[in-house]
Write an enzyme that holds these catalytic residues in place. Structure first.
Site, PDB file in Angstrom:
ATOM      1  N   SER A  54       0.748  -0.979   0.107  1.00 13.81           N
ATOM      2  CA  SER A  54      -0.079   0.202   0.087  1.00 13.81           C
ATOM      3  C   SER A  54       1.212   1.350   0.276  1.00 13.81           C
ATOM      4  O   SER A  54       1.359   1.561   0.841  1.00 13.81           O
ATOM      5  CB  SER A  54      -1.180   0.303   1.254  1.00 13.81           C
ATOM      6  OG  SER A  54      -1.595   1.281   1.212  1.00 13.81           O
ATOM      7  N   VAL A  59       6.998   2.050   4.951  1.00 12.11           N
ATOM      8  CA  VAL A  59       7.750   1.287   4.228  1.00 12.11           C
ATOM      9  C   VAL A  59       7.476   1.690   2.287  1.00 12.11           C
ATOM     10  O   VAL A  59       8.598   1.526   2.152  1.00 12.11           O
ATOM     11  CB  VAL A  59       8.371  -0.010   4.480  1.00 12.11           C
ATOM     12  CG1 VAL A  59       9.092  -0.413   3.944  1.00 12.11           C
ATOM     13  CG2 VAL A  59       8.632   0.066   5.794  1.00 12.11           C
ATOM     14  N   CYS A  60       6.541   1.826   2.083  1.00 10.62           N
ATOM     15  CA  CYS A  60       6.461   1.800   1.100  1.00 10.62           C
ATOM     16  C   CYS A  60       6.393   2.732   0.211  1.00 10.62           C
ATOM     17  O   CYS A  60       6.495   3.546  -0.790  1.00 10.62           O
ATOM     18  CB  CYS A  60       4.010   1.057   0.793  1.00 10.62           C
ATOM     19  SG  CYS A  60       4.188  -0.701   1.143  1.00 10.62           S
ATOM     20  N   ASP A  61       6.151   4.267   0.793  1.00 11.49           N
ATOM     21  CA  ASP A  61       6.473   5.357   1.099  1.00 11.49           C
ATOM     22  C   ASP A  61       7.651   5.041   0.985  1.00 11.49           C
ATOM     23  O   ASP A  61       8.284   5.629  -0.458  1.00 11.49           O
ATOM     24  CB  ASP A  61       6.126   6.023   1.623  1.00 11.49           C
ATOM     25  CG  ASP A  61       6.468   7.836   1.742  1.00 11.49           C
ATOM     26  OD1 ASP A  61       5.394   8.438   0.970  1.00 11.49           O
ATOM     27  OD2 ASP A  61       7.025   7.777   1.811  1.00 11.49           O
ATOM     28  N   THR A  64       9.370   3.514  -2.455  1.00 10.46           N
ATOM     29  CA  THR A  64       8.844   4.659  -3.925  1.00 10.46           C
ATOM     30  C   THR A  64       9.253   5.614  -3.854  1.00 10.46           C
ATOM     31  O   THR A  64      10.335   6.133  -5.503  1.00 10.46           O
ATOM     32  CB  THR A  64       7.247   4.956  -4.011  1.00 10.46           C
ATOM     33  OG1 THR A  64       6.431   3.576  -3.224  1.00 10.46           O
ATOM     34  CG2 THR A  64       7.156   5.619  -5.316  1.00 10.46           C
TER      35      THR A  64
END
Length: 164
Positions: A54, A59-61, A64
């Site tokens: 998501s 962590v995803c932020d 990316t």
């Protein structure tokens, strides 16, 4: 089959896993304008596909941002794929001032996730992973992160991407 956990709980990955040396299967996802996008849209370009559960989590932020900062100077394309709705992906990009990030949504059919073997059945999210494809869509690097809350190996993925 790769063993994966998410918050230390085992998850089942659905779909056919793609391996290094194989030609990547096609898929259909949605861009932020709700337009269908396939692998063919990036024909003739090398691709770094960053897969996140998501986009709107820490962590995803960071994943990316890191891949887009480090790989954007290369002659290729960086794609971030999640099951977030296209509206949420667009809002995330706008609120973070990221105009050049390509986010794609697999929420509708899980086409990418199933074709690459990274759908976490229990959560209906994509397992954190990275795929590097050459301009002919041959998989030259693959990492499915064993614990979904951990970072991928940025250095190894970026090296593979730069050395195509």
């Amino acid at each position: 089959m790769t063993a994966v956990t998410f918050k230390n709980n085992p998850v089942t990955l659905l779909g056919q896993q793609v391996n290094e040396g194989e030609t990547a299967p096609n898929f259909t996802v949605l861009d932020n304008g709700l337009n269908q996008v396939t692998l063919d849209n990036y024909k003739g370009k090398k691709k770094l596909i960053s897969v996140v559960p998501s986009i709107d989590t820490g962590v995803c932020d960071q994943q990316t941002r890191k891949f887009n900062e480090e790989a954007s100077q290369e002659d290729g394309v960086v794609l971030t794929i999640s099951v977030d709705l296209p509206f949420a992906q667009k809002r995330w990009c706008a609120s973070n001032g990221l105009d050049n990030v390509i986010t794609l949504s697999d929420h509708k059919d899980l086409s990418f996730g199933k074709n690459f073997g990274v759908v976490m059945e229990e959560l209906r999210l994509l397992a954190r992973s990275v795929f590097v494809l050459n301009e002919n869509n041959k998989v030259v690097y693959k990492e499915i992160v064993s614990e979904g809350t951990n970072f991928p190996d940025f250095d190894a993925a970026l090296e593979a991407y730069r050395n195509i």
